[in-house]
Scaffold this motif. Structure first.
Motif, PDB file in Angstrom:
ATOM      1  N   ILE A   1       0.662  -1.203  -0.025  1.00 23.22           N
ATOM      2  CA  ILE A   1       0.038   0.080  -0.021  1.00 23.22           C
ATOM      3  C   ILE A   1       0.926   1.134   0.016  1.00 23.22           C
ATOM      4  N   ARG A   2       0.423   2.452  -0.566  1.00 21.63           N
ATOM      5  CA  ARG A   2       1.196   3.506  -0.730  1.00 21.63           C
ATOM      6  C   ARG A   2       1.110   4.399   0.714  1.00 21.63           C
ATOM      7  N   GLY A   3       2.186   4.977   1.006  1.00 19.61           N
ATOM      8  CA  GLY A   3       1.973   6.018   1.880  1.00 19.61           C
ATOM      9  C   GLY A   3       1.321   7.427   1.224  1.00 19.61           C
ATOM     10  N   ALA A   4       1.279   8.290   2.026  1.00 21.76           N
ATOM     11  CA  ALA A   4       0.443   9.565   1.853  1.00 21.76           C
ATOM     12  C   ALA A   4       1.455  10.686   2.513  1.00 21.76           C
ATOM     13  N   SER A   5       1.427  12.170   1.550  1.00 17.51           N
ATOM     14  CA  SER A   5       1.859  13.089   2.286  1.00 17.51           C
ATOM     15  C   SER A   5       1.148  14.232   1.866  1.00 17.51           C
ATOM     16  N   GLY A   6       1.038  15.475   2.655  1.00 14.84           N
ATOM     17  CA  GLY A   6       0.347  16.558   2.513  1.00 14.84           C
ATOM     18  C   GLY A   6       0.374  17.446   3.694  1.00 14.84           C
ATOM     19  N   LYS A   7      -0.338  18.613   3.437  1.00 13.96           N
ATOM     20  CA  LYS A   7      -0.386  19.592   4.466  1.00 13.96           C
ATOM     21  C   LYS A   7      -1.358  19.209   5.670  1.00 13.96           C
ATOM     22  N   ARG A   8      -0.938  19.257   6.954  1.00 13.98           N
ATOM     23  CA  ARG A   8      -1.589  18.618   8.351  1.00 13.98           C
ATOM     24  C   ARG A   8      -2.745  19.074   8.058  1.00 13.98           C
ATOM     25  N   GLY A   9      -3.177  20.474   7.652  1.00 14.79           N
ATOM     26  CA  GLY A   9      -4.610  20.844   7.652  1.00 14.79           C
ATOM     27  C   GLY A   9      -5.443  20.220   6.647  1.00 14.79           C
ATOM     28  N   ASP A  10      -5.103  19.610   5.809  1.00 12.99           N
ATOM     29  CA  ASP A  10      -5.871  18.939   4.791  1.00 12.99           C
ATOM     30  C   ASP A  10      -6.135  17.530   5.343  1.00 12.99           C
TER      31      ASP A  10
END
Length: 436
Positions: free
Chosen positions: A101-110
């Protein structure tokens, strides 16, 4: 039939909202109390490891995470501090093949907004401007600053490293300063894309390691909200303050600290006007997560704040909520809550102790001065970019690896399946299956 409980969660961050989803899904009445007037989404880009995206998938929000935060299965590049030479490169297909499965990244607020909406859709009550002033552990109940008293069957403290609940039980326990200050910077990607030397950085996630600090950088957001987010970590004896994200630092200070580093970093800093300063702190693993009455439990940073070098803070916060829900699903009556909160701590704490120590170790490793130890580190990563040994059989690693198998550390941390392990451990402890 498992009992359904009235649960108060203090804190509407990733730990609190994730736990709210898991507990509401089990049929409990959940109320989240947030002391601010709205979600507190300060912070930079966060990564969710595969063990965390498994939890998000269980909650039915993983597709929304990729849609909202950006579906970026990027190559991860670790670079040498002086010139940006590549120390190791991890391609997305290799990572996904390893973990399934993939990891994920993004803005904390999202991430927080996605979890908030998912919790609300399930019927979770989220109340803002509810600052907890006191806790009655025997009730249990919390008293808000305005005098309102709220009773429950149990209280979940998910209010961060500066937890108000934790201070009630451990008034003399303080977090420890790591000696590292984190300067968070965001710049528009349009400026970078116009520069032919810098534009390729937008297509990869990058990290520079050096003797006086490290830099982590990558793209976050989608559409008009896309930004290049950078964290410049500097070894320092004093700067900023714990829990303070409003300290503003002039970019010239950061340029001075990194003047001998990869020239690309100075060019990136030229696009920035200011930085927010965060003093990196952590807690020690000797803290009891469950109160004396067994009616209050700490999760997330309130229980096990760690340095970001393990890239596991948000992930383990999500794991906590999923595991806690499985533990409480075994309770037939509220009188059994203490038993299963202590089971939760017994199951989760060895993992979190290991990761907290791993984060401290990685901080030292990332910041090695040039010399034999640094060269040995670079050689090791060049030989095995995945940091997973070929001897690993792909099976789940239930317990933290001992010193003789330190090479299994990444496989243990990233390949974890929190819900599955929790239920297997509960079966061993109780000899009974979940009733939920």
């Amino acid at each position: 039939m498992a009992s359904k409980f009235n649960i108060i969660i203090v804190g509407a961050g990733i730990a609190g909202l994730g736990a709210a989803i898991a507990l509401t899904d089990k049929g409990h009445k959940v109320t989240v109390l947030e002391r601010h007037g709205q979600l507190q989404t300060l912070g930079s880009v966060i990564g969710i490891m595969p063990s965390g995206t498994r939890v998000l998938e269980q909650y039915g929000v993983l597709d929304k995470v990729f849609k909202t935060c950006g579906d970026r299965s990027m190559t991860m590049i670790y670079r040498r501090w002086q010139d940006g030479d590549i120390l190791l490169s991890q391609i997305p297909s290799t990572r996904e093949n390893l973990w399934g499965i993939r990891g994920a990244s993004g803005k904390r607020g999202d991430f927080q907004h996605i979890l908030y909406e998912a919790a609300k859709d399930r019927g979770t009550i989220v109340r803002f401007n509810c600052q907890v002033a006191d806790v009655d552990d025997d009730g249990p109940s919390v008293t808000l600053r305005d005098g309102e008293k709220i009773e429950a069957d149990l209280i979940v403290a998910a209010d961060g490293i500066n937890s108000a609940i934790k201070r009630v039980f451990y008034p003399d326990k303080r977090q420890l300063f790591s000696g590292i200050d984190d300067y968070m910077i965001r710049v528009p990607t349009t400026n970078i894309r116009r520069n032919p030397k810098l534009a390729p950085l937008l297509d990869t996630a990058n990290s520079w390691w050096g003797p006086t600090g490290c830099v982590i950088a990558g793209v976050a957001g989608i559409g008009e909200d896309v930004e290049y987010c950078m964290e410049f970590c500097i070894l320092s004896e004093k700067a900023g303050s714990e829990g303070n994200l409003v300290t503003i630092t002039n970019i010239d200070k950061i340029k001075g600290a990194f003047k001998d580093w990869d020239p690309a970093l100075i060019e990136l800093l030229n696009f920035a006007g200011q930085a927010k300063t965060w003093r990196l702190a952590y807690t020690t693993p000797d803290l009891d997560w469950v109160s004396k009455s067994g009616r209050t439990v700490l999760i997330g940073d309130a229980a096990h704040a760690m340095l970001p070098h393990a890239m596991a803070g948000a992930t383990t916060a999500l794991e906590d909520g999923a595991s806690l829900a499985e533990c409480l699903a075994r309770a037939d009556h509220k009188s059994e809550i203490p038993k299963f909160l202590r089971a939760f701590e017994a199951i989760r704490k060895p993992r979190l102790t290991y990761i907290q120590n791993e984060a401290l170790g990685r901080a030292k490793m990332f910041h090695l001065p040039d010399g034999p130890a640094q060269k040995a580190r670079d050689k090791m990563f060049a030989a095995n970019p995945t940091m997973v040994p070929s001897s690993w059989d792909g099976k789940h690693i239930d317990n933290p690896p001992d010193e003789s198998r330190r090479d299994l550390g990444v496989a243990y941390v990233v390949g974890h399946r929190a819900v599955d392990l929790t239920n297997r451990k509960l079966d061993e402890m109780c000899g009974m299956a979940s009733k939920a």
